[in-house]
Design a protein around this motif. Sequence first.
Motif, short mmCIF file in Angstrom:
data_model
loop_
_atom_site.label_atom_id
_atom_site.label_comp_id
_atom_site.label_asym_id
_atom_site.label_seq_id
_atom_site.Cartn_x
_atom_site.Cartn_y
_atom_site.Cartn_z
N UNK A 94 35.58 45.50 45.38
CA UNK A 94 36.61 46.28 46.06
C UNK A 94 36.42 46.25 47.58
N UNK A 95 35.68 45.27 48.10
CA UNK A 95 35.47 45.18 49.54
C UNK A 95 36.81 45.08 50.25
N UNK A 134 42.91 40.75 51.38
CA UNK A 134 43.96 39.75 51.57
C UNK A 134 43.54 38.40 50.98
N UNK A 135 42.25 38.09 51.06
CA UNK A 135 41.75 36.85 50.45
C UNK A 135 41.92 36.91 48.93
N UNK A 136 41.57 38.05 48.34
CA UNK A 136 41.74 38.20 46.90
C UNK A 136 43.20 38.09 46.50
N UNK A 137 44.07 38.71 47.29
CA UNK A 137 45.49 38.72 46.95
C UNK A 137 46.08 37.32 46.95
N UNK A 138 45.78 36.52 47.99
CA UNK A 138 46.37 35.18 48.06
C UNK A 138 45.81 34.29 46.96
N UNK A 171 48.04 32.51 44.07
CA UNK A 171 48.00 31.05 43.93
C UNK A 171 47.75 30.63 42.49
N UNK A 172 46.75 31.24 41.85
CA UNK A 172 46.40 30.82 40.49
C UNK A 172 47.39 31.34 39.45
N UNK A 196 35.42 36.31 47.78
CA UNK A 196 36.66 36.88 47.26
C UNK A 196 36.93 36.37 45.84
N UNK A 197 36.73 35.07 45.62
CA UNK A 197 36.96 34.50 44.29
C UNK A 197 35.97 35.08 43.27
N UNK A 198 34.73 35.20 43.66
CA UNK A 198 33.72 35.73 42.76
C UNK A 198 34.02 37.16 42.35
N UNK A 199 34.57 37.95 43.29
CA UNK A 199 34.84 39.36 43.01
C UNK A 199 35.96 39.55 42.00
#
Length: 248
Positions: free
Chosen positions: A145-146, A151-155, A159-160, A184-187
């Motif tokens: 939840x960082x 925004x990195x997690x959202x995009x 995308x996927x 971000x991907x790992x989270x």
Amino acid sequence: MAFVGIRGANLLRDEVELRAHLATLLRLENVGLLLGAGASVVAGGKTMRSLWEDFLAVSPVQAQWLHDRAFVPANAMDADPRNRVAPNVERLGDALEIALAEWTRQNHADLLHLKLARAHLARAVVRAALLQPDWWRSPAGAEADAEQLQHHRAILQKLVAARQPGQAAPWVFTTNYDLAIEWAAESIDLQVVNGFLGVHGRRFSPQSFDLGYRNTQARGEARFGVYNIYLAKLHGSLNWWEAAEQVY
């Protein structure tokens, strides 16, 4: 905030229209996302200008030496920060590498100063790419939840999730050394194919970009989307190192 996009020869200034256009683009057969330094600022990264300002503040002696030896232009050292123009640190690093090879051959009198300036510049680059120091001390890296990576997690999720059945995973290209995309991907439990294979010794193996992940149990709507991204770090990464002509 002004929303501006381009569709063909037309400018899109309406937010709703722009969002609809982006949603369409996400469903194209091949999708790639290119990120530069600005994409990491929200997570604690630095732009080229702020990196240079940090270098001037922390290593003023080395900065002055670079100026005196014409490695950086005069305006990079302007007393007024408003008039100061940050040099391209990538090109500066290349210039120092070339000089190092030549000055070592010549046993140049300023060789020690060159090595010291190069080391200080490398430390400034590392500071710019650390993002949040606490993430490096945590076994989990960045927490799920960082806020800095929202925004990195959202995009990445968009995308996927937009991939249709049979479409390849999206590519993410970044010029940054930091690990914003990886964390971000790992989270969000998203696999990252970054060219490295192995468990104890992860070695760069380009053929791994031909691999992907899929859910063998997926049925119906679960078949939409993919489970990994391909990550290409164009300038390298803070957690890579080279040994015996291999990158680990």
